[in-house]
Design a protein around this motif. Structure first.
Motif, PDB file in Angstrom:
ATOM      1  N   ASN A   1       5.413   1.866   3.249  1.00 32.21           N
ATOM      2  CA  ASN A   1       4.977   3.243   2.987  1.00 32.21           C
ATOM      3  C   ASN A   1       4.528   3.938   4.271  1.00 32.21           C
ATOM      4  O   ASN A   1       4.837   5.108   4.501  1.00 32.21           O
ATOM      5  CB  ASN A   1       3.808   3.230   1.993  1.00 32.21           C
ATOM      6  N   TYR A   2       3.793   3.197   5.090  1.00 30.14           N
ATOM      7  CA  TYR A   2       3.293   3.749   6.350  1.00 30.14           C
ATOM      8  C   TYR A   2       4.449   4.169   7.257  1.00 30.14           C
ATOM      9  O   TYR A   2       4.438   5.259   7.838  1.00 30.14           O
ATOM     10  CB  TYR A   2       2.422   2.712   7.055  1.00 30.14           C
ATOM     11  N   LEU A   3       5.473   3.331   7.348  1.00 27.10           N
ATOM     12  CA  LEU A   3       6.625   3.648   8.199  1.00 27.10           C
ATOM     13  C   LEU A   3       7.424   4.816   7.638  1.00 27.10           C
ATOM     14  O   LEU A   3       7.889   5.682   8.383  1.00 27.10           O
ATOM     15  CB  LEU A   3       7.523   2.412   8.327  1.00 27.10           C
ATOM     16  N   ARG A   4       7.575   4.830   6.316  1.00 29.35           N
ATOM     17  CA  ARG A   4       8.351   5.906   5.687  1.00 29.35           C
ATOM     18  C   ARG A   4       7.671   7.256   5.896  1.00 29.35           C
ATOM     19  O   ARG A   4       8.330   8.236   6.259  1.00 29.35           O
ATOM     20  CB  ARG A   4       8.494   5.613   4.191  1.00 29.35           C
ATOM     21  N   ILE A   5       6.357   7.296   5.695  1.00 28.86           N
ATOM     22  CA  ILE A   5       5.633   8.552   5.881  1.00 28.86           C
ATOM     23  C   ILE A   5       5.625   8.978   7.348  1.00 28.86           C
ATOM     24  O   ILE A   5       5.658  10.165   7.674  1.00 28.86           O
ATOM     25  CB  ILE A   5       4.176   8.408   5.373  1.00 28.86           C
ATOM     26  N   SER A   6       5.602   7.986   8.231  1.00 27.74           N
ATOM     27  CA  SER A   6       5.592   8.269   9.675  1.00 27.74           C
ATOM     28  C   SER A   6       6.973   8.551  10.226  1.00 27.74           C
ATOM     29  O   SER A   6       7.128   8.777  11.435  1.00 27.74           O
ATOM     30  CB  SER A   6       4.970   7.084  10.423  1.00 27.74           C
ATOM     31  N   HIS A   7       8.005   8.520   9.352  1.00 29.66           N
ATOM     32  CA  HIS A   7       9.396   8.777   9.739  1.00 29.66           C
ATOM     33  C   HIS A   7       9.869   7.798  10.815  1.00 29.66           C
ATOM     34  O   HIS A   7      10.542   8.170  11.775  1.00 29.66           O
ATOM     35  CB  HIS A   7       9.557  10.222  10.244  1.00 29.66           C
TER      36      HIS A   7
ATOM     37  N   LYS B   1      -1.498  14.568  -3.794  1.00 33.97           N
ATOM     38  CA  LYS B   1      -0.611  14.429  -2.633  1.00 33.97           C
ATOM     39  C   LYS B   1      -0.670  13.013  -2.074  1.00 33.97           C
ATOM     40  O   LYS B   1       0.350  12.455  -1.649  1.00 33.97           O
ATOM     41  CB  LYS B   1      -1.007  15.437  -1.549  1.00 33.97           C
ATOM     42  N   GLY B   2      -1.879  12.430  -2.077  1.00 33.01           N
ATOM     43  CA  GLY B   2      -2.022  11.053  -1.622  1.00 33.01           C
ATOM     44  C   GLY B   2      -1.273  10.084  -2.514  1.00 33.01           C
ATOM     45  O   GLY B   2      -0.629   9.148  -2.032  1.00 33.01           O
ATOM     46  N   LEU B   3      -1.318  10.305  -3.825  1.00 30.01           N
ATOM     47  CA  LEU B   3      -0.588   9.450  -4.769  1.00 30.01           C
ATOM     48  C   LEU B   3       0.917   9.587  -4.585  1.00 30.01           C
ATOM     49  O   LEU B   3       1.647   8.590  -4.624  1.00 30.01           O
ATOM     50  CB  LEU B   3      -0.967   9.828  -6.210  1.00 30.01           C
ATOM     51  N   GLN B   4       1.375  10.804  -4.405  1.00 26.97           N
ATOM     52  CA  GLN B   4       2.810  11.033  -4.236  1.00 26.97           C
ATOM     53  C   GLN B   4       3.342  10.365  -2.978  1.00 26.97           C
ATOM     54  O   GLN B   4       4.463   9.854  -2.961  1.00 26.97           O
ATOM     55  CB  GLN B   4       3.088  12.543  -4.187  1.00 26.97           C
ATOM     56  N   ALA B   5       2.527  10.351  -1.926  1.00 23.55           N
ATOM     57  CA  ALA B   5       2.944   9.748  -0.658  1.00 23.55           C
ATOM     58  C   ALA B   5       2.537   8.279  -0.556  1.00 23.55           C
ATOM     59  O   ALA B   5       2.876   7.625   0.431  1.00 23.55           O
ATOM     60  CB  ALA B   5       2.337  10.529   0.506  1.00 23.55           C
TER      61      ALA B   5
ATOM     62  N   GLY C   1     -10.677   5.227   7.537  1.00 19.73           N
ATOM     63  CA  GLY C   1      -9.348   5.070   8.107  1.00 19.73           C
ATOM     64  C   GLY C   1      -8.680   6.407   8.381  1.00 19.73           C
ATOM     65  O   GLY C   1      -9.286   7.469   8.229  1.00 19.73           O
ATOM     66  N   VAL C   2      -7.420   6.316   8.754  1.00 25.20           N
ATOM     67  CA  VAL C   2      -6.626   7.509   9.072  1.00 25.20           C
ATOM     68  C   VAL C   2      -5.551   7.680   8.010  1.00 25.20           C
ATOM     69  O   VAL C   2      -4.893   6.717   7.610  1.00 25.20           O
ATOM     70  CB  VAL C   2      -5.973   7.387  10.463  1.00 25.20           C
ATOM     71  N   SER C   3      -5.392   8.894   7.536  1.00 24.94           N
ATOM     72  CA  SER C   3      -4.401   9.183   6.501  1.00 24.94           C
ATOM     73  C   SER C   3      -2.985   8.954   7.036  1.00 24.94           C
ATOM     74  O   SER C   3      -2.645   9.400   8.135  1.00 24.94           O
ATOM     75  CB  SER C   3      -4.540  10.631   6.044  1.00 24.94           C
ATOM     76  N   TYR C   4      -2.159   8.248   6.249  1.00 26.31           N
ATOM     77  CA  TYR C   4      -0.756   8.051   6.623  1.00 26.31           C
ATOM     78  C   TYR C   4      -0.024   9.385   6.670  1.00 26.31           C
ATOM     79  O   TYR C   4       0.828   9.612   7.530  1.00 26.31           O
ATOM     80  CB  TYR C   4      -0.029   7.158   5.604  1.00 26.31           C
ATOM     81  N   LEU C   5      -0.369  10.257   5.717  1.00 25.95           N
ATOM     82  CA  LEU C   5       0.359  11.513   5.535  1.00 25.95           C
ATOM     83  C   LEU C   5      -0.047  12.581   6.543  1.00 25.95           C
ATOM     84  O   LEU C   5       0.799  13.257   7.131  1.00 25.95           O
ATOM     85  CB  LEU C   5       0.137  12.026   4.111  1.00 25.95           C
TER      86      LEU C   5
END
Length: 308
Positions: free
Chosen positions: A32-38, A262-266, A76-80
């Protein structure tokens, strides 16, 4: 001391449940982290992400590390958003707090007078009209009411903004939408509670003594009803601060509910964990404060002495 221990124990349980729920309900956090970070998902990038997020450690180690960071105010830091989660949550919660408080004021100002009037004039056309309003307000879905208010007051009359937070008037439609069904519920609750008090012996005695109506309503009807109403109002406050997801989405209100969605969606785990922890703490604080207020209520003490 016992209450403090119970409160801290409940906080610990909330933190454990928050951590476990996000672990069980999410996919691979590294993916998920990689996907959100493109970032391209490869074996190397996944391994690097797991190491960066601390996912190679046991769940117990991850929980203890997360809890210690939370106690320091570091969520922490938001992935999104790539921003500290705490600042995002505090900023959004401020918007939700203003919306919730305005909705609560509308609830008190409208529901209590209507409920009292319906109780005082039971069986009259006024009572029937208020009961009909109460039924209708509870039956209307929030999202449908929101769009209806936008259509009439914003698009047709042009009196109020469609959405967003452009100025003080922007809060009127969202707060009315959020509180509308609750107004119906509390109108019925106040009517029922006051009706029961009207049949009590102390009210009959007050009427025989020729007590003024205003004094009768406040001292002989509302005050004795306070414990029953307070229990419901405390849960309502929590709902107004945590259950405004649909209303915030309809009116593009940047509150905690919209942020949580938005957090749930991402699948933004740090953001989801912080929001869930906040919701749990709000519920716990509400319960704790309600019990404290009820414990110090003069009317409650009188009742206990009377039963004793």
């Amino acid at each position: 001391m016992k209450k403090v221990f119970s409160f801290l124990s409940a906080l610990l349980m909330i933190s454990i449940l928050t951590f476990l729920l996000t672990k069980f309900s999410s996919k691979d956090p590294a993916e998920n982290y990689l996907r959100i970070s493109h970032v391209a998902i490869t074996k190397e990038s996944l391994a690097s992400a797991r190491d960066y997020l601390g996912l190679n450690r046991s769940w117990l180690e991850q929980y203890v590390s997360w809890l210690l960071q939370v106690l320091k105010g570091d969520f922490g830091v938001s992935y999104l958003y790539k921003e500290p989660v705490l600042s995002l949550v505090l900023s959004s919660f401020g918007s939700t707090l203003s919306l919730g408080l305005m909705s609560f004021v509308l609830l008190i100002v409208i529901a209590f007078p209507l409920g009292i009037l319906a109780a005082l004039y039971q069986g009259s056309w006024l009572d029937k009209g208020i009961r009909l309003f109460s039924f209708v307000s509870v039956s209307i879905p929030s999202f449908w009411l929101g769009y209806l208010l936008i259509l009439f007051f914003s698009l047709r009359l042009g009196w109020l903004p469609v959405s967003g937070q452009e100025g003080p008037s922007s809060i009127i439609l969202p707060s009315l939408t959020l509180s509308f069904s609750l107004i119906g519920q509390y109108t019925a609750l106040v009517r029922k509670t006051i009706s029961e008090e009207l049949r009590s012996l102390h009210v009959e005695n007050a009427r025989l003594r020729g007590v003024k109506p205003s004094y009768l309503v406040w001292n002989h009807l509302l005050k004795p009803s306070f414990p029953a109403l307070l229990s419901g109002l405390s849960l309502t406050v929590v709902y107004l601060l945590t259950g405004s997801l649909i209303v915030e989405d309809v009116f593009a209100w940047d509150g905690i509910g919209r942020l949580f969605v938005k957090g749930l969606q991402a699948v933004d785990l740090p953001l989801i964990q912080a929001c869930m922890l906040l919701f749990g703490v709000l519920f716990l604080l509400s319960s704790f404060l309600t019990q404290s207020l009820l414990g110090h209520s003069p009317f409650q003490r009188k009742r206990r002495l009377g039963h004793g």
